[in-house]
Each structure stands twice: as C-alpha cells, then as structure tokens.
Enzyme design. Sequence first.
Site, mmCIF file in Angstrom:
data_model
loop_
_atom_site.group_PDB
_atom_site.id
_atom_site.type_symbol
_atom_site.label_atom_id
_atom_site.label_comp_id
_atom_site.label_asym_id
_atom_site.label_seq_id
_atom_site.Cartn_x
_atom_site.Cartn_y
_atom_site.Cartn_z
ATOM 1 N N SER A 16 0.851 -1.188 0.000
ATOM 2 C CA SER A 16 0.000 0.000 0.000
ATOM 3 C C SER A 16 0.892 1.245 0.000
ATOM 4 C CB SER A 16 -0.929 -0.017 1.212
ATOM 5 O OG SER A 16 -0.162 -0.089 2.374
ATOM 6 N N GLY A 19 0.780 5.618 -3.728
ATOM 7 C CA GLY A 19 0.394 6.918 -4.289
ATOM 8 C C GLY A 19 -0.630 6.780 -5.403
ATOM 9 N N GLY A 21 -3.588 7.730 -5.243
ATOM 10 C CA GLY A 21 -4.346 8.985 -5.252
ATOM 11 C C GLY A 21 -3.665 10.031 -6.123
ATOM 12 N N ASP A 151 -6.395 -8.427 -1.090
ATOM 13 C CA ASP A 151 -7.059 -8.249 0.212
ATOM 14 C C ASP A 151 -8.452 -8.872 0.136
ATOM 15 O OD1 ASP A 151 -4.930 -6.663 0.861
ATOM 16 O OD2 ASP A 151 -6.018 -4.750 0.765
ATOM 17 N N CYS A 383 -9.971 26.178 13.018
ATOM 18 C CA CYS A 383 -10.997 25.439 13.755
ATOM 19 C C CYS A 383 -10.627 25.344 15.234
ATOM 20 C CB CYS A 383 -11.260 24.084 13.104
ATOM 21 S SG CYS A 383 -12.956 23.542 13.419
ATOM 22 N N ARG A 464 -18.293 20.913 16.267
ATOM 23 C CA ARG A 464 -19.527 20.916 17.061
ATOM 24 C C ARG A 464 -19.632 22.150 17.949
ATOM 25 N NH1 ARG A 464 -21.497 15.784 16.545
ATOM 26 N NH2 ARG A 464 -19.850 14.239 16.296
ATOM 27 N N HIS A 509 -12.470 25.451 7.738
ATOM 28 C CA HIS A 509 -11.208 24.875 7.256
ATOM 29 C C HIS A 509 -10.904 25.379 5.844
ATOM 30 C CE1 HIS A 509 -10.739 21.640 10.332
ATOM 31 N NE2 HIS A 509 -12.032 21.833 10.446
ATOM 32 N N GLU A 511 -8.270 25.184 4.305
ATOM 33 C CA GLU A 511 -7.309 24.304 3.616
ATOM 34 C C GLU A 511 -7.984 23.357 2.623
ATOM 35 O OE1 GLU A 511 -8.184 24.089 6.789
ATOM 36 O OE2 GLU A 511 -8.148 22.044 7.561
HETATM 37 N N1 GLN Z 1 -13.146 20.052 18.442
HETATM 38 C C1 GLN Z 1 -13.592 21.299 17.927
HETATM 39 C C2 GLN Z 1 -15.083 21.288 17.637
HETATM 40 O O1 GLN Z 1 -15.673 20.265 17.478
HETATM 41 C C3 GLN Z 1 -12.820 21.704 16.697
HETATM 42 C C4 GLN Z 1 -12.938 20.741 15.539
HETATM 43 C C5 GLN Z 1 -11.884 20.927 14.491
HETATM 44 O O2 GLN Z 1 -10.815 21.457 14.754
HETATM 45 N N2 GLN Z 1 -12.151 20.440 13.294
HETATM 46 O O3 GLN Z 1 -15.690 22.328 17.543
#
Ligand code: GLN
Length: 534
Positions: A16, A19, A21, A151, A383, A464, A509, A511
């Site tokens: 595995s 690469g 992907g 597998d 986050c 959350r 996020h 990114e």
């Molecule tokens: N643990 C945090 C939340 O749930 C941040 C989650 C994260 O960084 N993706 O809000």
Amino acid sequence: MEQQTRYIFVTGGVVSSLGKGIISSSIGRLLMAHGYKITIQKFDPYINIDPGTLNPYEHGECYVTMDGMETDLDLGHYERFTGIRTTRDNSVTTGRIYKAVIDKERKGDYLGKTIQVVPHITDEIKRRMRREFDPEHYDFIITEVGGTIGDIESAPFMEAIRQLRWELGQRAVNIHLTYVPYLKAAGEFKTKPTQHSVKEMQSMGIQPDILILRTEYHLEGGLLAKVASFCNVDLDCVVQSEDLPSIYDVPVNMQRQGLDKAILRKTGMPAVAEPDMSRWNNYLERMHSAKDEVTIGLVGKYDLQDAYKSIRESMYLAGVYNDKKVRIRFVNSEEITSGNIAQALEGLDGVCVCPGFGLRGIEGKIVAVEYCRTHDIPTFGICLGMQMMVIEFARNVLGYKDANSREMDEVTPHNVIDMMEDQKNISNMGGTMRLGAYACQLEEGGRLAQIYGSTLVHERHRHRYEFNNMYLKEYEDHGMKCAGRNQESDLVEIVEIPQLRWFIGTQFHPEYQSTVLHPHPLFMSFIKAASEKC
Ligand code: GLN
C-alpha cells in the site's frame, strides 16, 4: 454529439502507500488538458460508513467536501490537482455499500430474494462506479480502489470491475500500480512482485491494460519491456513513476512517458496534439525556482505527514505563488510549556495552530497562542486552533482564568467556546457535526474582505463547538474582532486581532479549498505576512 463515458479503474498491488491517489489525480489533470470533462472517485474497502470517526493515526486527515461528506484524504489530492469539486458521491466505503443494500432489503425492494455479495453487493458497487444517479455527463470517470489487490475486503470491488470491463468493452480500462524494489545487495531491480500482482489480477479475471511501476530510482527501458512481455501489456502501456521532488511533478512525468496518449488510445478517444498544461507548467517553474525560505510551525498533536495534509499542501501552494519555499516544522503541542515555548517556536516566521478534537495537547496550544500574540508572530488558527485563540484571549486579556471550551470543561463558568445549539441532542457521532460549506459574510472594507477580494465567501466546516456570542462585545472592546459571520445562524466564523501583523482564526477549514491553480487567499496572505521580516 456527446461521447459515451469512459471508465478508468485504478488499483494497486504489492504494497500500500504507492500513491494511487496522486496517480489518479495526475491522470485526471492530463485528461482535462486534452479538453475532457472528468470526475474522480474513491472506493475504500473498510466497513466504516465514512472516515469521520477514524483517528488520524488510522487514516490521516479527514477531508470534507462542499456538501459536507467526511472523506478520504485522496479526495483532497483530486481537488488540488484538478480543481473539480467532489461531493458525497465521490467517496464510497464498503460500509456505505452494505448499508444501502441492507436498507433496500428492509424496505422489501428485493422481493423475497436471498441477498448475496454477488450480485447484490456487486450491483450496488457497479451502480456507483458508473454513477448512474449523476445527472452530469463525464467523458471519463476515474475510480480509485483503496487497499491492495488480494485483500479479502477488496474482492467485491474487483469482481465489480471485472463485470464492468466485460460489459463496457473498450470503454473501461484498468490501470494497475505496483512496486519495483531495488535490492541493494544484489544490485538489481526486482520485477517479480509486479508479475505476481498481475497474476493475482488475472486470476480475478482482470487483465490490466496499463501498468505503472513505482520505483525509488530510474528504471531502464529493458526492464519495462520485460514487464510488458511477462504481463501481456503493450510496451507503451508500461510507465514508471519514480520518486520526484514534488507530487506536482507527477502529471508532467506521466505525460512525458505518454500515459495520457496510451489511455486515450485504449479507450478510443481522440487526443489533442498539444494538451494544455501551460498553467500547470508555470506553477512548476515557479515552484522549482523559489529560493527564499519561509518556515512555518504547525502546532498540533499528530506528528504524521498525513494528519494535516491539506494544511501542509495549502502552505506549500501559497509559498509557490509568493515565490517562497515553505519549510514546515511540526511542533508537538503536548510537549509545549511556558518554559520551553520560546525555544520551540524559535526561528519560525509564522505559526499555524491546527484543528483537532479533545483535551490532549490543548494547553500547549494555548501557551503557543499566547507567545505568538505577545510577540506579534503571524498566526493562523484553524478550527480548534481558532478556538484556542479565543480561549487564550479570555484567559490572558479578559482575565477569565478558567475560560475554556465546553468540549474540554463541561462546567466552566466562562464557556467562551460553547456547544452549538443544534448539537445538543445528538447521540450519534458519525456525520453529525456542522459539516460542509456555509456562507460567511465579511466586514465591508475590512482586512478579510481585502484578502478575499469579496465580502461573501463559502467555506467548509467540521466542528460541534462555536464562539459564544455572549462574550462578543467584551472581545471587541479589548481588540479581538469578529471579522466574519454566518448571517443565518449568527455564528462567528472568523476572529482577528487587527492591531497585530497577522492574527486570524477561522472556525472553518480553508485548507480544503486550496488548489494548485487557485491557492487559497488566506494562505496566500498568511505566507506573505510570514515572509515579511519585521
Ligand atoms: N473540536 C472542535 C469542535 O468540534 C474543533 C474541531 C476541528 O478542529 N475540526 O468544535
């Protein structure tokens, strides 16, 4: 006239982590350069419905699509390489396949039949491989199958591919990726593992059309010819994928060996004389000519390449467009104390405080944030990283020593980060966070609007907990601003200390939205700030 869709199945053998992907993404990029519309999807043989509940040691980063699916990190490569937007349909696991079949069975859809792996599970796999539900037309659907052939778990996927190849004829090809080790003691490359892997495929009724040999060193033509003749593959359909300075060099390396032309010939699709890779090549030129270094610290708890994959790649991409070579240094937040923080962050031009879950390592993140804030080091909180910025500010500026997130301390009287209202009655952990793209309204004329070049943006979420608006005025009075907000829910999406050089935390996020041809504005601006010596 719209051409009929072609199907490319990418499988891997021997070991595995070869690469697949990157290869699938590179193929996607090249076919786009020939003017074709493509999509790429990943089929994973594990039983989890999605990787959302897996820890990063098991699975690396969890990548989130616009429509809120928690997926395999390969989807990040697909998007970064090709700029396509994947959805929940681009990531499928054995668990999802079985769940779909069992749900149908419970509804009585199978009219009294015995439900079996063949044909019911394989039919469901085939339906998704062909994307029968998708109204979009694609010239090519690239399907990458996770795991290694042989597998037990991947057997139903292989059977589905065998059937599809039989049904689709020339419209389906199999690209098999194997490994050619170099045995130092013998001074030789060994092709036997590749031959065995191809035999294994043949025993499942699949003859690979194209072989990609992963190798650490360059392979001579004679060796490729030997593999071709032992494995019943055309000579121009054996290509090598040797280690290269960057994963972004792979598409061009594949093109140089004619992989795109081989795929088009095999599937009976016309090739253009000059595939348009100009913007990609410009990127590579800039990447290879960047000399000045900028060093970014990633403060997090997972010392694994894959744990913060999209963040790392977004930093590198933004570096290239700033004509900088980005060096990333991992800083383990579990080891940070106020006694060693100066040393831990020494020599860093910028610091990114990473996302995460749970208590472990958070006090170290808070110490790091305090150091960056008080030393005016460009700082990007993502986050959980943004939440740590908020907590640090409450503790050290607002004077609430016990300030915390409800995630870490359920009884703190100063819950500056609190659980979102709609999360309170949730009992299932899987797929229930605030996930996917939400609108974020930026302050008119503010720095964020300037960075984005817009006042309304959409960014992907996975959390959350949220900023507790009860404290907002106090924060703003003391210099930490809400620089972006979701208007519908009134959730704070971005915090900023405008007095500092660059101190921005995002609840989302960014990114996940950085691609090779479109680096993310926030990463661009962060790297730029980090590059400017103060
Ligand atoms: N643990 C945090 C939340 O749930 C941040 C989650 C994260 O960084 N993706 O809000």
